[in-house]
Design a protein around this motif. Structure first.
Motif, PDB file in Angstrom:
ATOM      1  N   ALA A  20      43.410   2.243 -16.312  1.00  0.00           N
ATOM      2  CA  ALA A  20      44.498   1.265 -16.413  1.00  0.00           C
ATOM      3  C   ALA A  20      45.817   1.965 -16.698  1.00  0.00           C
ATOM      4  CB  ALA A  20      44.178   0.246 -17.506  1.00  0.00           C
ATOM      5  N   ALA A  21      45.750   2.963 -17.612  1.00  0.00           N
ATOM      6  CA  ALA A  21      46.967   3.707 -17.944  1.00  0.00           C
ATOM      7  C   ALA A  21      47.472   4.470 -16.726  1.00  0.00           C
ATOM      8  CB  ALA A  21      46.698   4.672 -19.100  1.00  0.00           C
ATOM      9  N   SER A  22      46.513   5.065 -15.966  1.00  0.00           N
ATOM     10  CA  SER A  22      46.883   5.819 -14.778  1.00  0.00           C
ATOM     11  C   SER A  22      47.509   4.906 -13.730  1.00  0.00           C
ATOM     12  CB  SER A  22      45.649   6.514 -14.210  1.00  0.00           C
ATOM     13  OG  SER A  22      45.958   7.212 -13.030  1.00  0.00           O
ATOM     14  N   ALA A  23      47.000   3.715 -13.624  1.00  0.00           N
ATOM     15  CA  ALA A  23      47.529   2.756 -12.648  1.00  0.00           C
ATOM     16  C   ALA A  23      48.946   2.337 -12.982  1.00  0.00           C
ATOM     17  CB  ALA A  23      46.621   1.534 -12.592  1.00  0.00           C
ATOM     18  N   GLN A  24      49.313   2.473 -14.248  1.00  0.00           N
ATOM     19  CA  GLN A  24      50.657   2.094 -14.685  1.00  0.00           C
ATOM     20  C   GLN A  24      51.619   3.275 -14.659  1.00  0.00           C
ATOM     21  OE1 GLN A  24      49.950   0.411 -18.536  1.00  0.00           O
ATOM     22  NE2 GLN A  24      48.884  -1.391 -17.739  1.00  0.00           N
ATOM     23  N   GLU A  25      51.142   4.440 -14.209  1.00  0.00           N
ATOM     24  CA  GLU A  25      51.967   5.634 -14.133  1.00  0.00           C
ATOM     25  C   GLU A  25      52.157   6.069 -12.685  1.00  0.00           C
ATOM     26  OE1 GLU A  25      51.331   8.375 -18.142  1.00  0.00           O
ATOM     27  OE2 GLU A  25      50.305   8.902 -16.288  1.00  0.00           O
ATOM     28  N   GLN A  26      53.284   6.722 -12.427  1.00  0.00           N
ATOM     29  CA  GLN A  26      53.498   7.371 -11.144  1.00  0.00           C
ATOM     30  C   GLN A  26      53.941   8.800 -11.417  1.00  0.00           C
ATOM     31  OE1 GLN A  26      56.348   5.551  -8.490  1.00  0.00           O
ATOM     32  NE2 GLN A  26      56.223   7.212  -6.999  1.00  0.00           N
ATOM     33  N   VAL A  27      53.200   9.759 -10.896  1.00  0.00           N
ATOM     34  CA  VAL A  27      53.526  11.165 -11.096  1.00  0.00           C
ATOM     35  C   VAL A  27      54.591  11.606 -10.097  1.00  0.00           C
ATOM     36  CG1 VAL A  27      52.646  13.529 -11.006  1.00  0.00           C
ATOM     37  CG2 VAL A  27      51.262  11.724 -12.049  1.00  0.00           C
ATOM     38  N   ILE A  28      55.655  12.213 -10.601  1.00  0.00           N
ATOM     39  CA  ILE A  28      56.725  12.774  -9.778  1.00  0.00           C
ATOM     40  C   ILE A  28      56.720  14.279  -9.990  1.00  0.00           C
ATOM     41  CG2 ILE A  28      59.187  12.813  -9.262  1.00  0.00           C
ATOM     42  CD1 ILE A  28      57.942  10.114  -8.720  1.00  0.00           C
ATOM     43  N   GLY A  67      57.591  -1.166 -11.882  1.00  0.00           N
ATOM     44  CA  GLY A  67      56.541  -1.526 -12.819  1.00  0.00           C
ATOM     45  C   GLY A  67      55.678  -0.364 -13.273  1.00  0.00           C
ATOM     46  N   LYS A  68      56.003   0.852 -12.845  1.00  0.00           N
ATOM     47  CA  LYS A  68      55.226   2.017 -13.247  1.00  0.00           C
ATOM     48  C   LYS A  68      56.103   2.999 -14.020  1.00  0.00           C
ATOM     49  CE  LYS A  68      51.733   1.954  -9.577  1.00  0.00           C
ATOM     50  NZ  LYS A  68      51.032   2.765  -8.560  1.00  0.00           N
ATOM     51  N   THR A  69      55.534   3.582 -15.055  1.00  0.00           N
ATOM     52  CA  THR A  69      56.242   4.597 -15.827  1.00  0.00           C
ATOM     53  C   THR A  69      56.141   5.929 -15.097  1.00  0.00           C
ATOM     54  OG1 THR A  69      55.739   3.497 -17.918  1.00  0.00           O
ATOM     55  CG2 THR A  69      56.361   5.820 -18.031  1.00  0.00           C
ATOM     56  N   LEU A  70      57.277   6.580 -14.914  1.00  0.00           N
ATOM     57  CA  LEU A  70      57.283   7.841 -14.195  1.00  0.00           C
ATOM     58  C   LEU A  70      56.860   8.989 -15.112  1.00  0.00           C
ATOM     59  CD1 LEU A  70      60.595   7.563 -12.131  1.00  0.00           C
ATOM     60  CD2 LEU A  70      58.316   6.664 -11.619  1.00  0.00           C
ATOM     61  N   LYS A  71      55.970   9.803 -14.619  1.00  0.00           N
ATOM     62  CA  LYS A  71      55.534  11.002 -15.329  1.00  0.00           C
ATOM     63  C   LYS A  71      55.930  12.205 -14.488  1.00  0.00           C
ATOM     64  CE  LYS A  71      51.522  13.423 -17.234  1.00  0.00           C
ATOM     65  NZ  LYS A  71      50.040  13.440 -17.347  1.00  0.00           N
ATOM     66  N   PHE A  72      56.886  12.984 -14.998  1.00  0.00           N
ATOM     67  CA  PHE A  72      57.407  14.125 -14.256  1.00  0.00           C
ATOM     68  C   PHE A  72      56.595  15.378 -14.571  1.00  0.00           C
ATOM     69  CE2 PHE A  72      60.832  11.107 -14.536  1.00  0.00           C
ATOM     70  CZ  PHE A  72      61.449  11.181 -13.297  1.00  0.00           C
ATOM     71  N   GLU A  73      56.284  16.142 -13.523  1.00  0.00           N
ATOM     72  CA  GLU A  73      55.538  17.381 -13.675  1.00  0.00           C
ATOM     73  C   GLU A  73      56.243  18.496 -12.902  1.00  0.00           C
ATOM     74  OE1 GLU A  73      51.567  16.678 -12.338  1.00  0.00           O
ATOM     75  OE2 GLU A  73      51.024  15.422 -14.078  1.00  0.00           O
ATOM     76  N   ALA A 319      68.989   8.719 -10.936  1.00  0.00           N
ATOM     77  CA  ALA A 319      69.028   8.077  -9.622  1.00  0.00           C
ATOM     78  C   ALA A 319      67.799   7.205  -9.402  1.00  0.00           C
ATOM     79  CB  ALA A 319      69.126   9.133  -8.528  1.00  0.00           C
ATOM     80  N   MET A 320      66.643   7.688  -9.845  1.00  0.00           N
ATOM     81  CA  MET A 320      65.422   6.895  -9.718  1.00  0.00           C
ATOM     82  C   MET A 320      65.493   5.646 -10.592  1.00  0.00           C
ATOM     83  SD  MET A 320      62.510   9.859  -9.741  1.00  0.00           S
ATOM     84  CE  MET A 320      62.503  11.176  -8.511  1.00  0.00           C
ATOM     85  N   ALA A 321      65.946   5.829 -11.830  1.00  0.00           N
ATOM     86  CA  ALA A 321      66.003   4.711 -12.774  1.00  0.00           C
ATOM     87  C   ALA A 321      66.999   3.644 -12.331  1.00  0.00           C
ATOM     88  CB  ALA A 321      66.347   5.228 -14.171  1.00  0.00           C
ATOM     89  N   LYS A 322      68.197   4.068 -11.955  1.00  0.00           N
ATOM     90  CA  LYS A 322      69.244   3.112 -11.608  1.00  0.00           C
ATOM     91  C   LYS A 322      69.151   2.644 -10.156  1.00  0.00           C
ATOM     92  CE  LYS A 322      72.604   4.531 -15.118  1.00  0.00           C
ATOM     93  NZ  LYS A 322      73.994   4.959 -15.379  1.00  0.00           N
ATOM     94  N   GLY A 323      68.609   3.502  -9.304  1.00  0.00           N
ATOM     95  CA  GLY A 323      68.472   3.125  -7.905  1.00  0.00           C
ATOM     96  C   GLY A 323      67.192   2.361  -7.624  1.00  0.00           C
ATOM     97  N   GLY A 324      66.257   2.382  -8.577  1.00  0.00           N
ATOM     98  CA  GLY A 324      65.025   1.628  -8.437  1.00  0.00           C
ATOM     99  C   GLY A 324      64.075   2.142  -7.389  1.00  0.00           C
ATOM    100  N   SER A 325      64.142   3.469  -7.107  1.00  0.00           N
ATOM    101  CA  SER A 325      63.252   4.031  -6.091  1.00  0.00           C
ATOM    102  C   SER A 325      62.969   5.490  -6.392  1.00  0.00           C
ATOM    103  CB  SER A 325      63.876   3.915  -4.699  1.00  0.00           C
ATOM    104  OG  SER A 325      63.067   4.551  -3.727  1.00  0.00           O
ATOM    105  N   THR A 326      61.754   5.926  -6.048  1.00  0.00           N
ATOM    106  CA  THR A 326      61.399   7.343  -6.161  1.00  0.00           C
ATOM    107  C   THR A 326      61.355   8.009  -4.790  1.00  0.00           C
ATOM    108  OG1 THR A 326      59.030   6.814  -6.074  1.00  0.00           O
ATOM    109  CG2 THR A 326      60.058   6.940  -8.262  1.00  0.00           C
ATOM    110  N   ASP A 327      61.733   7.293  -3.748  1.00  0.00           N
ATOM    111  CA  ASP A 327      61.773   7.843  -2.401  1.00  0.00           C
ATOM    112  C   ASP A 327      62.898   8.883  -2.317  1.00  0.00           C
ATOM    113  OD1 ASP A 327      63.195   7.574   0.493  1.00  0.00           O
ATOM    114  OD2 ASP A 327      61.016   7.331   0.662  1.00  0.00           O
ATOM    115  N   SER A 328      62.563  10.067  -1.853  1.00  0.00           N
ATOM    116  CA  SER A 328      63.532  11.168  -1.861  1.00  0.00           C
ATOM    117  C   SER A 328      64.783  10.846  -1.051  1.00  0.00           C
ATOM    118  CB  SER A 328      62.878  12.445  -1.330  1.00  0.00           C
ATOM    119  OG  SER A 328      62.403  12.264  -0.009  1.00  0.00           O
TER     120      SER A 328
END
Length: 376
Positions: A20-28, A67-73, A319-328
């Protein structure tokens, strides 16, 4: 109920919670391409640390997109400042799905690698200063510092108007960076009325410069401009002293490094003058506070571009936070349309991805430590 009977149930609950936690995360994954081995490894590792510190700060912010928390790696690769290796690194990062890359550090790597990154829709943020870096028409490439024409011309203006010199000698290391920087210095030197009395060439692997320095000594230049890196500039300065050459050694951003003092010792003091992107760091400023954080985190002073790498990584996160997208591609569009105040500079880009109104600071060395003189 005995523990042995309860354990499978507990493990199942834990697995469900983790899923469930993983489903709520997006790895960048944030890629880094730079020299992590070889003579310029000090710069590559410093730049990598700038990205790493930004990733830690971004993860602490818990940015949410869709709706997903970004996890940067961090995904860091050693390009060795070698064009062939740099292209291989670029292909590796593209193939692994990395969409954001900080680097390359060397222009000679940035120029050929950019085509690979562009083909993979990767947003690239480089400190490659050769003007050709941003002339390839790649819409998602950003130069996060001043270019050679700004840095090289700044040193020519400083030589003419502040140092009041008349005759200059020029040496470059034949790399895309060194040659490009020296060419820009020579162009502005001509506009400033300076006489270029001699030109010499070396390589980015050389350690003995006595022959070319002896040639220049006979032409009595007031200053020698070197287009190249600190691992060559430091011994070059020592050899100038041994040959009793009274000229100052001028250079670009790669000489504005603590490495110059470490390798060159007392020879660099009041002899080496360099130009670096960014404004002077004032006591009590955000930049000074950031440098203190960096030193506490990594146990050493930040070098030339750690702060720039940090800033651009934070800008991408914003840019991701304010633009609402993680698309490069959408993040790239956001960077082109907005400005960001970082610790090293204010970031806004023109249509080619060049940093607008990039400030440049001229420094020298005192007590083997870099001492800023003026910003332009």
């Amino acid at each position: 109920m005995p523990f042995a009977l309860r354990a499978p149930a507990l493990l199942a609950v834990a697995a469900i919670a983790a899923a469930a936690a993983s489903a709520q995360e997006q790895v960048i994954r944030i890629g880094h391409s730079g020299p992590l081995s070889g003579p310029n490894a000090y710069a590559g590792k410093d730049n990598e640390n700038g990205v790493r510190l930004a990733i830690e700060d971004l993860n602490a912010k818990k940015i949410s997109v869709g709706g997903k928390t970004l996890k940067f790696e961090l995904a860091s690769e050693d390009d060795q400042c070698d064009p062939k290796q740099g292209v291989n690194v670029a292909q590796k990062l593209v193939d692994s799905g990395v969409k954001f890359v900080l680097g390359p550090y060397c222009s000679g790597v940035a120029i050929p690698a950019s085509r690979v990154y562009d083909g993979g829709d990767v947003l690239v943020s480089t400190v490659g200063t050769n003007p050709k870096v941003t002339q390839g028409g790649y819409k998602h490439l950003f130069r996060i510092i001043a270019s050679d024409n700004q840095i090289g011309s700044s040193m020519a203006v400083y030589a003419a108007q502040v140092l009041k010199v008349k005759k200059v000698g020029v040496i470059d290391d034949r790399t895309a960076f060194g040659q490009g920087l020296a060419d820009e210095f020579v162009k502005e030197a001509g506009r400033q009325g300076l006489a270029v009395v001699g030109k010499e060439f070396t390589t980015d692997k050389a350690t003995d410069f006595s022959a070319i320095l002896t040639n220049l000594k006979g032409k009595q230049p007031d200053v020698i401009f070197f287009g190249g890196y600190a691992p060559q500039a430091a011994p070059m300065t020592q050899q100038m002293k041994r040959l009793a050459i009274p000229a100052k050694l001028l250079g670009g951003d790669t000489l504005c490094s603590p490495e110059m003092g470490k390798l060159g010792g007392e020879a660099v003091d009041d002899t080496v003058f360099c130009a670096q992107a960014g404004t002077m760091v004032q006591d009590g400023s955000p930049a000074a506070a950031w440098r203190a954080r960096y030193k506490a985190r990594f146990g050493q002073d930040a070098d030339a571009y750690a702060a720039s790498y940090y800033d651009q990584t934070m800008f991408i996160g914003e840019a991701m936070a304010k633009g609402g997208s993680t698309d490069s591609l959408k993040v790239s569009e956001y960077l082109h349309g907005h400005a960001y105040q970082g610790v090293a500079a204010s970031y806004a880009y023109d249509a080619q991805g060049n940093l607008q109104k990039a400030p440049v600071t001229v420094s020298t060395f005192k007590g083997q430590k870099m001492t800023p003189l003026a910003s332009y």
